[in-house]
Design a protein around this motif. Structure first.
Motif, PDB file in Angstrom:
ATOM      1  N   ARG A  92       0.836  -1.190   0.000  1.00 53.66           N
ATOM      2  CA  ARG A  92       0.000   0.000   0.000  1.00 53.66           C
ATOM      3  C   ARG A  92       0.874   1.244   0.000  1.00 53.66           C
ATOM      4  O   ARG A  92       2.078   1.170   0.254  1.00 53.66           O
ATOM      5  CB  ARG A  92      -0.907   0.003   1.228  1.00 53.66           C
ATOM      6  N   SER A  93       0.264   2.371  -0.282  1.00 53.87           N
ATOM      7  CA  SER A  93       1.034   3.614  -0.330  1.00 53.87           C
ATOM      8  C   SER A  93       0.229   4.761   0.249  1.00 53.87           C
ATOM      9  O   SER A  93      -1.008   4.714   0.314  1.00 53.87           O
ATOM     10  CB  SER A  93       1.426   3.943  -1.779  1.00 53.87           C
ATOM     11  N   TYR A  94       0.962   5.771   0.685  1.00 48.59           N
ATOM     12  CA  TYR A  94       0.360   7.049   1.045  1.00 48.59           C
ATOM     13  C   TYR A  94       1.202   8.123   0.377  1.00 48.59           C
ATOM     14  O   TYR A  94       2.382   8.295   0.713  1.00 48.59           O
ATOM     15  CB  TYR A  94       0.320   7.251   2.559  1.00 48.59           C
ATOM     16  N   ILE A  95       0.610   8.828  -0.589  1.00 45.93           N
ATOM     17  CA  ILE A  95       1.347   9.770  -1.432  1.00 45.93           C
ATOM     18  C   ILE A  95       0.753  11.161  -1.260  1.00 45.93           C
ATOM     19  O   ILE A  95      -0.462  11.351  -1.384  1.00 45.93           O
ATOM     20  CB  ILE A  95       1.291   9.339  -2.909  1.00 45.93           C
ATOM     21  N   TYR A 126       5.591   3.833   1.192  1.00 44.07           N
ATOM     22  CA  TYR A 126       5.124   2.516   0.749  1.00 44.07           C
ATOM     23  C   TYR A 126       5.271   1.531   1.905  1.00 44.07           C
ATOM     24  O   TYR A 126       6.309   1.512   2.581  1.00 44.07           O
ATOM     25  CB  TYR A 126       5.910   2.044  -0.466  1.00 44.07           C
ATOM     26  N   PHE A 127       4.260   0.673   2.102  1.00 42.52           N
ATOM     27  CA  PHE A 127       4.242  -0.186   3.285  1.00 42.52           C
ATOM     28  C   PHE A 127       3.262  -1.342   3.085  1.00 42.52           C
ATOM     29  O   PHE A 127       2.520  -1.391   2.088  1.00 42.52           O
ATOM     30  CB  PHE A 127       3.819   0.628   4.509  1.00 42.52           C
ATOM     31  N   THR A 128       3.246  -2.275   4.041  1.00 42.90           N
ATOM     32  CA  THR A 128       2.229  -3.314   4.114  1.00 42.90           C
ATOM     33  C   THR A 128       1.747  -3.404   5.557  1.00 42.90           C
ATOM     34  O   THR A 128       2.434  -2.970   6.490  1.00 42.90           O
ATOM     35  CB  THR A 128       2.773  -4.688   3.675  1.00 42.90           C
ATOM     36  N   LEU A 129       0.564  -3.981   5.725  1.00 44.49           N
ATOM     37  CA  LEU A 129       0.001  -4.145   7.063  1.00 44.49           C
ATOM     38  C   LEU A 129       0.614  -5.371   7.733  1.00 44.49           C
ATOM     39  O   LEU A 129       0.720  -6.438   7.117  1.00 44.49           O
ATOM     40  CB  LEU A 129      -1.517  -4.298   6.960  1.00 44.49           C
ATOM     41  N   ASN A 130       1.033  -5.218   8.980  1.00 47.25           N
ATOM     42  CA  ASN A 130       1.585  -6.335   9.744  1.00 47.25           C
ATOM     43  C   ASN A 130       0.459  -7.325  10.025  1.00 47.25           C
ATOM     44  O   ASN A 130      -0.534  -6.983  10.666  1.00 47.25           O
ATOM     45  CB  ASN A 130       2.174  -5.824  11.063  1.00 47.25           C
TER      46      ASN A 130
END
Length: 325
Positions: A92-95, A126-130
């Motif tokens: 996922r991203s937050y831009i 940019y990341f993913t959920l744990n």
């Protein structure tokens, strides 16, 4: 069911029990059975990129966590009245800012440099959920339920509520260590600024949300969580006149450097002339220069040799004789 039978019997004429009435009564009975079974047998499914959290919610039990429903599950039987909440497990991203922004395209994070210049910065995280069982359960109960992050709109609201303030704080804290020209025009300083801002954001986010709920983009559920990917674009002064002034200064410095280079070349040529005059004398140098420029032509005549030198002739003008009339 006795009431249903009575209702069906009431539809029939007293003397007969016609076929039509029996069919209608049977349909009503089937519908009621389906409704009852749907409440008794509850099924849950998840997409391949979403993980499910199964919570009890029946009339005879408390609303509590029961199990994890893996991604890509189909028709998993859960209890009557139970609820399934699903969350994304893909990258996922937050831009902030730009064409693909999660905010307005013109949005930027505003920071102030060491020399008090306001700069606009666009950011990509940019990341993913744990998806560790205990971690994602905590995320759902602390953050997900409050923001409805299991829905797409709620997920975006969650990012805006928790990611954006920490990004603003991280950039603001680090930017004061750099002059604006360093951030705008020095790639090495910009890289250092980005690294420092990423470290500060990584420190602030877990404290704000209450746990290590987010992992790096390469996390797949079985490897190390890793660091979130945090990148920034070139910080740009909000006052465009500052950029124009910098560009004018750079043009002046370039012109100055070019002129200094020309002056240095002239000095080298002048030293060469002085050396030749010292060796050949002034007249000799002038003669050499004239020969090199082609203004004087010369021929080498071999000793005791016969040389024919063409002599240009002057064209004669024919005369006319007047004839007597």
């Amino acid at each position: 069911m006795a009431k249903l039978g009575n209702a069906a019997a009431a539809i029939n004429p007293k003397g007969g029990g016609g076929v039509k009435a029996k069919v209608i009564g049977g349909i009503v009975l089937v519908v009621i059975v389906i409704i009852v079974l749907a409440n008794i047998f509850n099924f849950a499914s998840t997409d391949t990129n979403r993980i499910g959290l199964h919570y009890g919610g029946g009339v005879v039990e408390a609303k509590k966590f029961k199990s994890i429903i893996p991604p890509g599950s189909t028709n998993k039987l859960i209890g009557p009245g139970d609820t399934l909440y699903t969350y994304p497990i893909d990258q996922r991203s937050y831009i902030i800012g730009g064409d693909a922004a999660d905010t307005d395209a013109a949005d930027e994070v505003t920071v102030v440099s060491k020399d008090n210049v306001r700069l606009g910065v666009r950011v990509q995280v940019y990341f993913t959920l744990n998806r560790d069982k205990d971690v994602i359960k905590s995320f759902h109960e602390r953050i997900g339920l409050k923001t409805e992050a299991y829905e797409e709109r709620g997920w975006n609201d969650m990012l805006q509520s928790y990611f954006r303030p920490q990004i603003d704080r991280a950039l603001a804290a680090v930017a004061t260590n750099y002059g604006w020209a360093e951030l705008y025009n020095n790639e090495s300083k910009k890289a250092t600024f980005q690294t420092a801002a990423a470290q500060e954001f990584t420190r602030l986010l877990p404290a704000a949300v209450g746990g290590d709920y987010f992992c790096g983009p390469s996390y797949n559920g079985s490897n190390d969580c890793g660091e979130l990917s945090f990148t920034i674009q070139k910080p740009t002064p909000l006052d465009k006149g500052i950029i124009d002034g910098l560009e004018a200064k750079q043009r002046a410095e370039l012109a100055k450097a070019t002129q200094e280079q020309k002056n240095q070349q002239v000095n080298v040529e002048l030293q060469s002339v002085k050396q030749q005059v010292a060796m050949l004398g002034a007249q000799g140098y002038l003669l050499k220069t004239a020969i090199e420029s082609g203004k004087i032509q010369f021929m080498v005549i071999p000793q005791n040799g016969n040389v024919s030198i063409p002599v240009p002739t002057t064209p004669t003008t024919p005369t006319t004789t007047e004839q007597p009339r």
